[in-house]
Design an enzyme around this catalytic site. Structure first.
Site, PDB file in Angstrom:
ATOM      1  N   ASN A   9       0.871  -1.175   0.000  1.00 62.63           N
ATOM      2  CA  ASN A   9       0.000   0.000   0.000  1.00 62.63           C
ATOM      3  C   ASN A   9       0.911   1.228   0.000  1.00 62.63           C
ATOM      4  OD1 ASN A   9      -1.780   2.066   0.537  1.00 62.63           O
ATOM      5  ND2 ASN A   9      -2.222   1.440   2.646  1.00 62.63           N
ATOM      6  N   TRP A  10       1.041   1.819  -1.169  1.00 65.49           N
ATOM      7  CA  TRP A  10       1.976   2.939  -1.296  1.00 65.49           C
ATOM      8  C   TRP A  10       1.448   4.231  -0.701  1.00 65.49           C
ATOM      9  CZ3 TRP A  10       4.202   2.463  -6.997  1.00 65.49           C
ATOM     10  CH2 TRP A  10       5.073   1.360  -7.031  1.00 65.49           C
ATOM     11  N   LYS A  11       0.171   4.281  -0.399  1.00 66.06           N
ATOM     12  CA  LYS A  11      -0.449   5.511   0.123  1.00 66.06           C
ATOM     13  C   LYS A  11      -0.165   6.664  -0.857  1.00 66.06           C
ATOM     14  CE  LYS A  11      -0.011   3.425   4.599  1.00 66.06           C
ATOM     15  NZ  LYS A  11       0.065   3.547   6.048  1.00 66.06           N
ATOM     16  N   HIS A  95      -9.459   1.491   4.911  1.00 69.87           N
ATOM     17  CA  HIS A  95      -8.168   1.663   5.596  1.00 69.87           C
ATOM     18  C   HIS A  95      -8.346   2.657   6.756  1.00 69.87           C
ATOM     19  CE1 HIS A  95      -4.038   2.821   6.397  1.00 69.87           C
ATOM     20  NE2 HIS A  95      -3.699   1.681   5.845  1.00 69.87           N
ATOM     21  N   GLU A  97      -6.618   5.037   7.757  1.00 73.87           N
ATOM     22  CA  GLU A  97      -6.370   6.447   7.416  1.00 73.87           C
ATOM     23  C   GLU A  97      -7.590   7.050   6.729  1.00 73.87           C
ATOM     24  OE1 GLU A  97      -2.679   5.846   5.337  1.00 73.87           O
ATOM     25  OE2 GLU A  97      -1.755   5.267   7.237  1.00 73.87           O
ATOM     26  N   GLU A 167      -5.315  -4.624  10.766  1.00 75.73           N
ATOM     27  CA  GLU A 167      -4.277  -3.609  10.955  1.00 75.73           C
ATOM     28  C   GLU A 167      -4.533  -2.820  12.228  1.00 75.73           C
ATOM     29  OE1 GLU A 167      -2.279  -2.548   6.937  1.00 75.73           O
ATOM     30  OE2 GLU A 167      -3.994  -1.237   7.221  1.00 75.73           O
ATOM     31  N   GLY A 173       2.655   2.538  10.605  1.00 77.18           N
ATOM     32  CA  GLY A 173       3.609   3.621  10.398  1.00 77.18           C
ATOM     33  C   GLY A 173       4.342   4.043  11.658  1.00 77.18           C
ATOM     34  N   SER A 213       3.523  -1.894  10.248  1.00 77.28           N
ATOM     35  CA  SER A 213       4.987  -1.956  10.424  1.00 77.28           C
ATOM     36  C   SER A 213       5.590  -3.320  10.100  1.00 77.28           C
ATOM     37  CB  SER A 213       5.382  -1.503  11.836  1.00 77.28           C
ATOM     38  OG  SER A 213       5.007  -0.150  12.025  1.00 77.28           O
ATOM     39  N   GLY A 234       2.874  -1.019   4.240  1.00 79.57           N
ATOM     40  CA  GLY A 234       2.953   0.393   3.874  1.00 79.57           C
ATOM     41  C   GLY A 234       4.388   0.803   3.609  1.00 79.57           C
ATOM     42  N   GLY A 235       5.024   1.373   4.605  1.00 80.98           N
ATOM     43  CA  GLY A 235       6.375   1.924   4.469  1.00 80.98           C
ATOM     44  C   GLY A 235       7.376   1.006   3.785  1.00 80.98           C
TER      45      GLY A 235
HETATM   46  P1  PGA Z   1       2.929   0.466   7.543  1.00 82.64           P
HETATM   47  O1  PGA Z   1       1.450   0.677   6.925  1.00 82.64           O
HETATM   48  O2  PGA Z   1       3.442  -0.842   7.006  1.00 82.64           O
HETATM   49  O3  PGA Z   1       3.710   1.641   7.106  1.00 82.64           O
HETATM   50  O4  PGA Z   1       2.748   0.404   9.042  1.00 82.64           O
HETATM   51  C1  PGA Z   1       0.582  -0.385   6.765  1.00 82.64           C
HETATM   52  C2  PGA Z   1      -0.733   0.084   6.183  1.00 82.64           C
HETATM   53  O5  PGA Z   1      -1.178   1.185   6.535  1.00 82.64           O
HETATM   54  O6  PGA Z   1      -1.356  -0.603   5.357  1.00 82.64           O
END
Ligand code: PGA
Length: 251
Positions: A9-11, A95, A97, A167, A173, A213, A234-235
């Site tokens: 998930n590149w956001k 998600h 966010e 999640e 993050g 993470s 994500g990251g």
């Molecule tokens: P993260 O994000 O791996 O940076 O914690 C995961 C996500 O939000 O899908």
């Protein structure tokens, strides 16, 4: 046997040029015979060029959100038929966010899940508790509520084909990952809720990822848990080396 699924998930990261460069490198570095499904979810702007770049690679494409209507006066929104046309196979829905910054509710996620399925997209439905909820001991209650809300009215076969991502919000993050045992426990709980609501066959088939993470260093422990069928990353999905390190942790 459920196939593991690792989705990046590149956001809101990477321009189109950066996205294409990443895809080129990833294609070359991963072994096509790995027993895992690999998905990239870039920003909307990179979907079309990535569809082209990933053709024949076995790497699937996903979007990070969509509207539940097919078309209409919804400025700034993107619909399921548009994503489908670009070659998306998956779409991340609900998600944390989106819930936190854009006011998404379980009812809205439910409408999106139904619209995605209607157009042949596979939803990756995100659920997870905040730190306050975990500390208050309401993790299961929270996750069950999100799950029942998001999947309300679906048929058993539809649920069987979904991907669910557990999640925990406090792990996204932050560099703080749930322990292998905590993640396994909640993923197992999610499978039990699915079994109660949609039957044993759907619970056995549905794939449940862990996200928050995930990185090469902790992927092996998480991904070897019996109820963790992959990761939403994500990251660590932004660098080929890290993303590949997570894919390699399977098997
Ligand atoms: P993260 O994000 O791996 O940076 O914690 C995961 C996500 O939000 O899908």
């Amino acid at each position: 046997m459920r196939q593991q699924i690792i989705a990046g998930n590149w956001k809101m990261n990477k321009t189109t040029a950066q996205a294409v460069e990443f895809a080129r490198e990833l294609k070359q570095s991963i072994d096509n015979n790995v027993p895992v499904e690999v998905v990239i979810c870039p920003p909307f702007t990179a979907l079309a060029p990535l569809a082209e770049e990933l053709k024949g690679s076995g790497i699937a494409l996903g979007a990070q959100n969509m509207h539940w209507e097919d078309q209409g006066a919804f400025t700034g929104e993107i619909s399921a038929p548009m994503l489908k046309e670009l070659g998306c196979r998956y779409v991340i829905l609900g998600h944390s966010e989106r819930r936190q910054y854009f006011g998404e509710t379980d009812a809205g996620v439910n409408k999106k899940v139904k619209a995605a399925l209607e157009h042949g997209l596979i939803p990756i439905v995100c659920v997870g508790e905040t730190l306050e909820q975990r500390e208050a001991g309401v993790t299961e209650q929270t996750v069950a509520g999100q799950l029942k809300g998001a999947l309300a009215g679906l048929e058993q076969e539809q649920v069987a084909g979904l991907v669910i991502a557990y999640e925990p919000v406090w792990a996204i993050g932050t560099g703080r990952t749930a322990s292998d045992q905590d993640a396994q426990q909640v993923n197992n709980f999610i499978r039990k809720v699915i079994a109660e609501e949609y039957g044993a066959a759907a619970a056995e088939a549905v794939r449940i990822q862990y996200g928050g993470s995930v990185k090469p260093a902790n992927a092996r422990g998480l991904l070897s848990q019996p109820d963790i069928d992959g990761a939403l990353v994500g990251g660590a999905s932004l660098k080929v080396e890290d993303f590949k390190g997570i894919i390699d942790a399977i098997g």
